[in-house]
Enzyme design. Sequence first.
Site, PDB file in Angstrom:
ATOM      1  N   ARG A 104       0.821  -1.212   0.000  1.00  0.00           N
ATOM      2  CA  ARG A 104       0.000   0.000   0.000  1.00  0.00           C
ATOM      3  C   ARG A 104       0.861   1.271   0.000  1.00  0.00           C
ATOM      4  NH1 ARG A 104      -5.126   1.305   2.770  1.00  0.00           N
ATOM      5  NH2 ARG A 104      -5.546  -0.906   3.020  1.00  0.00           N
ATOM      6  N   TYR A 143       7.519 -22.566  14.862  1.00  0.00           N
ATOM      7  CA  TYR A 143       8.491 -21.509  14.538  1.00  0.00           C
ATOM      8  C   TYR A 143       9.062 -21.731  13.131  1.00  0.00           C
ATOM      9  CZ  TYR A 143      12.593 -18.453  15.181  1.00  0.00           C
ATOM     10  OH  TYR A 143      13.548 -17.483  15.057  1.00  0.00           O
ATOM     11  N   THR A 173      22.308 -15.639  17.305  1.00  0.00           N
ATOM     12  CA  THR A 173      22.874 -14.324  17.610  1.00  0.00           C
ATOM     13  C   THR A 173      22.803 -14.091  19.116  1.00  0.00           C
ATOM     14  OG1 THR A 173      22.239 -13.527  15.438  1.00  0.00           O
ATOM     15  CG2 THR A 173      22.566 -11.850  17.118  1.00  0.00           C
TER      16      THR A 173
HETATM   17  P1  NAD Z   1      13.015 -11.310  20.892  1.00  0.00           P
HETATM   18  O1  NAD Z   1      12.011 -12.281  21.430  1.00  0.00           O
HETATM   19  O2  NAD Z   1      13.904 -10.606  21.838  1.00  0.00           O
HETATM   20  O3  NAD Z   1      12.294 -10.212  20.005  1.00  0.00           O
HETATM   21  C1  NAD Z   1      11.061 -10.407  19.359  1.00  0.00           C
HETATM   22  C2  NAD Z   1      10.207  -9.168  19.579  1.00  0.00           C
HETATM   23  O4  NAD Z   1       8.949  -9.350  18.899  1.00  0.00           O
HETATM   24  C3  NAD Z   1       9.870  -8.943  21.064  1.00  0.00           C
HETATM   25  O5  NAD Z   1      10.092  -7.592  21.395  1.00  0.00           O
HETATM   26  C4  NAD Z   1       8.397  -9.310  21.162  1.00  0.00           C
HETATM   27  O6  NAD Z   1       7.724  -8.644  22.201  1.00  0.00           O
HETATM   28  C5  NAD Z   1       7.896  -8.953  19.774  1.00  0.00           C
HETATM   29  N1  NAD Z   1       6.689  -9.705  19.391  1.00  0.00           N
HETATM   30  C6  NAD Z   1       6.469 -11.045  19.498  1.00  0.00           C
HETATM   31  N2  NAD Z   1       5.242 -11.350  19.043  1.00  0.00           N
HETATM   32  C7  NAD Z   1       4.687 -10.169  18.619  1.00  0.00           C
HETATM   33  C8  NAD Z   1       3.423  -9.834  18.053  1.00  0.00           C
HETATM   34  N3  NAD Z   1       2.477 -10.759  17.832  1.00  0.00           N
HETATM   35  N4  NAD Z   1       3.187  -8.530  17.760  1.00  0.00           N
HETATM   36  C9  NAD Z   1       4.133  -7.573  17.992  1.00  0.00           C
HETATM   37  N5  NAD Z   1       5.332  -7.839  18.525  1.00  0.00           N
HETATM   38  C10 NAD Z   1       5.604  -9.128  18.838  1.00  0.00           C
HETATM   39  O7  NAD Z   1      13.847 -12.114  19.807  1.00  0.00           O
HETATM   40  P2  NAD Z   1      15.121 -11.691  18.954  1.00  0.00           P
HETATM   41  O8  NAD Z   1      16.180 -12.658  19.276  1.00  0.00           O
HETATM   42  O9  NAD Z   1      15.393 -10.249  19.076  1.00  0.00           O
HETATM   43  O10 NAD Z   1      14.615 -12.021  17.477  1.00  0.00           O
HETATM   44  C11 NAD Z   1      14.181 -11.023  16.579  1.00  0.00           C
HETATM   45  C12 NAD Z   1      13.854 -11.666  15.226  1.00  0.00           C
HETATM   46  O11 NAD Z   1      15.007 -12.297  14.700  1.00  0.00           O
HETATM   47  C13 NAD Z   1      12.769 -12.732  15.318  1.00  0.00           C
HETATM   48  O12 NAD Z   1      11.922 -12.616  14.180  1.00  0.00           O
HETATM   49  C14 NAD Z   1      13.532 -14.017  15.256  1.00  0.00           C
HETATM   50  O13 NAD Z   1      12.774 -15.062  14.699  1.00  0.00           O
HETATM   51  C15 NAD Z   1      14.719 -13.640  14.380  1.00  0.00           C
HETATM   52  N6  NAD Z   1      15.888 -14.514  14.657  1.00  0.00           N
HETATM   53  C16 NAD Z   1      16.598 -14.376  15.817  1.00  0.00           C
HETATM   54  C17 NAD Z   1      17.669 -15.233  16.064  1.00  0.00           C
HETATM   55  C18 NAD Z   1      18.505 -15.113  17.308  1.00  0.00           C
HETATM   56  O14 NAD Z   1      19.463 -15.882  17.466  1.00  0.00           O
HETATM   57  N7  NAD Z   1      18.241 -14.205  18.220  1.00  0.00           N
HETATM   58  C19 NAD Z   1      17.996 -16.229  15.129  1.00  0.00           C
HETATM   59  C20 NAD Z   1      17.222 -16.346  13.983  1.00  0.00           C
HETATM   60  C21 NAD Z   1      16.186 -15.468  13.743  1.00  0.00           C
END
Ligand code: NAD
Length: 311
Positions: A104, A143, A173
């Site tokens: 959009r 997931y 990470t």
């Molecule tokens: P995290 O859980 O600290 O951060 C995720 C954030 O998303 C949180 O602030 C949470 O409150 C928010 N959230 C969750 N569900 C939500 C919803 N329905 N609506 C709005 N907000 C929502 O995790 P992270 O480690 O910071 O990961 C961030 C992203 O990176 C994620 O998408 C994760 O899948 C991806 N990732 C992370 C890693 C890692 O090693 N940390 C590895 C692969 C992928």
Amino acid sequence: MRILVTGGAGFIGSHLCERLLGEGHDVICLDNLFTGSKDNIIHLMDDHRFELVRHDIVEPILLEVDRIYNLACPASPVHYQYNPVKTVKTSVMGAINMLGMAKRVKARILQASTSEVYGDPQVHPQTETYWGNVNPIGIRSCYDEGKRVAETLMMDYHRQNKVDIRIIRIFNTYGPRMAQNDGRVVSNFILQALRNEDITVYGDGSQTRSFCFVTDLVEGMCRMMECDDFIGPVNLGNPVENTILEFAEKIITITGSRSKVIFKPLPQDDPKQRRPDISLAGERLLWQPLIALEAGLAKTAEYFAAQIGKG
Ligand code: NAD
Ligand code: UDP
């Protein structure tokens, strides 16, 4: 630019918001604070270019932005398995809502995908061309499959509606602002070591992971977002591979802990090996991680020590 970071109050998201503000952008952080927290972004709140929107990404929303980093999704097994149906909704409906918005308002959107799309990989190290080995009905599937569908949606909105997309596959990470209660190996081991408690290695500790420091990852994410002729998917992670047992020993040494290693049962579908092949990121983004594991772990241990002190 005006930039939306969904999941911006989480571990990676908060570092990304900080970085984007530092570059002079306006940043909207959208988060429902499920696994994220205001503490992670409190230091950004006084900046007039920063806004927090408390919203669940499963519900539609319209914001006028130029860029969308879509990170909203619980990322640690403990948190994404707490309400698995919600995890699928967050990945799938969240991606549909963000892609609809991108279409959009003609924003470029980057999806934070994951090495979990490779499942328990039979190709090692993992290249982007590998399609993976994912159990569709196991406890990690909410997931893994949610993130796989999000990638599918990104590609289909791109092909069907010409949405300007980027896909990154993030490997393990770590760094400051990881949640203390997320059950991940880095937070568990460091907290156990700092408290001189037993270090809980699951299985025999021969499974491997490769750990990337958060600022290295954020650099790669930003390069990918601003790369004009490459949509990905691209692996972002640190290719230095450790067994979990070696990792436990490293943390004991770095923290000078008196902890002993103990062994606990291996969770179901726990991948046996994981290491990114990052040649594509090197070629297209001129990116590689710079922070050595020991240096990154020392900074992370310092953060957790301060957190425990606060508690
Ligand atoms: P995290 O859980 O600290 O951060 C995720 C954030 O998303 C949180 O602030 C949470 O409150 C928010 N959230 C969750 N569900 C939500 C919803 N329905 N609506 C709005 N907000 C929502 O995790 P992270 O480690 O910071 O990961 C961030 C992203 O990176 C994620 O998408 C994760 O899948 C991806 N990732 C992370 C890693 C890692 O090693 N940390 C590895 C692969 C992928
Ligand atoms: N792990 C462990 N002890 C812990 C937490 C995790 O041995 O206290 C193991 C886990 O079984 C896995 C690896 O460490 O093999 C990484 O786990 P994490 O949950 O951090 O990430 P993921 O499995 O999603 O890569």
